[in-house]
Design a protein around this motif. Sequence first.
Motif, PDB file in Angstrom:
ATOM      1  N   TYR A   1      22.039 -11.499  12.072  1.00 35.73           N
ATOM      2  CA  TYR A   1      21.074 -12.499  12.509  1.00 35.73           C
ATOM      3  C   TYR A   1      21.422 -13.850  11.917  1.00 35.73           C
ATOM      4  O   TYR A   1      22.093 -13.959  10.904  1.00 35.73           O
TER       5      TYR A   1
ATOM      6  N   SER B   1      14.268 -22.092  11.163  1.00 40.06           N
ATOM      7  CA  SER B   1      13.974 -20.873  11.900  1.00 40.06           C
ATOM      8  C   SER B   1      14.723 -19.712  11.264  1.00 40.06           C
ATOM      9  O   SER B   1      15.678 -19.920  10.516  1.00 40.06           O
TER      10      SER B   1
ATOM     11  N   ALA C   1       5.421 -12.529  11.029  1.00 40.76           N
ATOM     12  CA  ALA C   1       5.507 -12.175  12.451  1.00 40.76           C
ATOM     13  C   ALA C   1       5.353 -10.671  12.633  1.00 40.76           C
ATOM     14  O   ALA C   1       5.455  -9.897  11.682  1.00 40.76           O
ATOM     15  N   ASP C   2       5.149 -10.279  13.862  1.00 40.90           N
ATOM     16  CA  ASP C   2       5.135  -8.870  14.229  1.00 40.90           C
ATOM     17  C   ASP C   2       6.465  -8.254  13.792  1.00 40.90           C
ATOM     18  O   ASP C   2       7.516  -8.871  13.970  1.00 40.90           O
TER      19      ASP C   2
ATOM     20  N   GLU D   1       8.442  -6.298  15.088  1.00 39.77           N
ATOM     21  CA  GLU D   1       9.443  -6.251  16.162  1.00 39.77           C
ATOM     22  C   GLU D   1      10.196  -7.560  16.314  1.00 39.77           C
ATOM     23  O   GLU D   1      11.323  -7.581  16.797  1.00 39.77           O
ATOM     24  N   SER D   2       9.577  -8.677  15.898  1.00 42.76           N
ATOM     25  CA  SER D   2      10.222  -9.977  16.084  1.00 42.76           C
ATOM     26  C   SER D   2      10.420 -10.743  14.781  1.00 42.76           C
ATOM     27  O   SER D   2      10.850 -11.890  14.813  1.00 42.76           O
TER      28      SER D   2
ATOM     29  N   PRO E   1      15.315 -12.081  13.535  1.00 41.83           N
ATOM     30  CA  PRO E   1      15.924 -12.428  14.822  1.00 41.83           C
ATOM     31  C   PRO E   1      17.322 -11.819  14.998  1.00 41.83           C
ATOM     32  O   PRO E   1      18.342 -12.522  14.985  1.00 41.83           O
TER      33      PRO E   1
END
Length: 114
Positions: free
Chosen positions: A9, A88, A94-95, A97-98, A101
Amino acid sequence: MPETERAVYVQRLDPDQREAYVEAHDDVPDAVTDAMERGGVEEFELYVRDDVAVCILECDDLDAYLDAVDGDEEVADWERYTGQFKQSGVDADADPESGIPFMDRIWRFEPDGE
């Protein structure tokens, strides 16, 4: 020996905070590396160039790794701390799943090894 999973990522650094981000990694908390170990991390590498940070994670099972770090408050605190140096990237709030990144691998080359 079973093959490890690799995940990659990218994070965008605040150009004015690049050095602070790099320096923060001189002292990664033991609780963070302990959680990574519990998650089966075989190797984690962090590369930085200009305002881009690339993370390469190799582990036995990516889902087991995510289970070990998701919900670990000390890992979340670390990500919030380093988050102040980024534009970023990983988002501890965050959830699951996300929150990280992860990139999709679209090409790979391995020589035949003859």
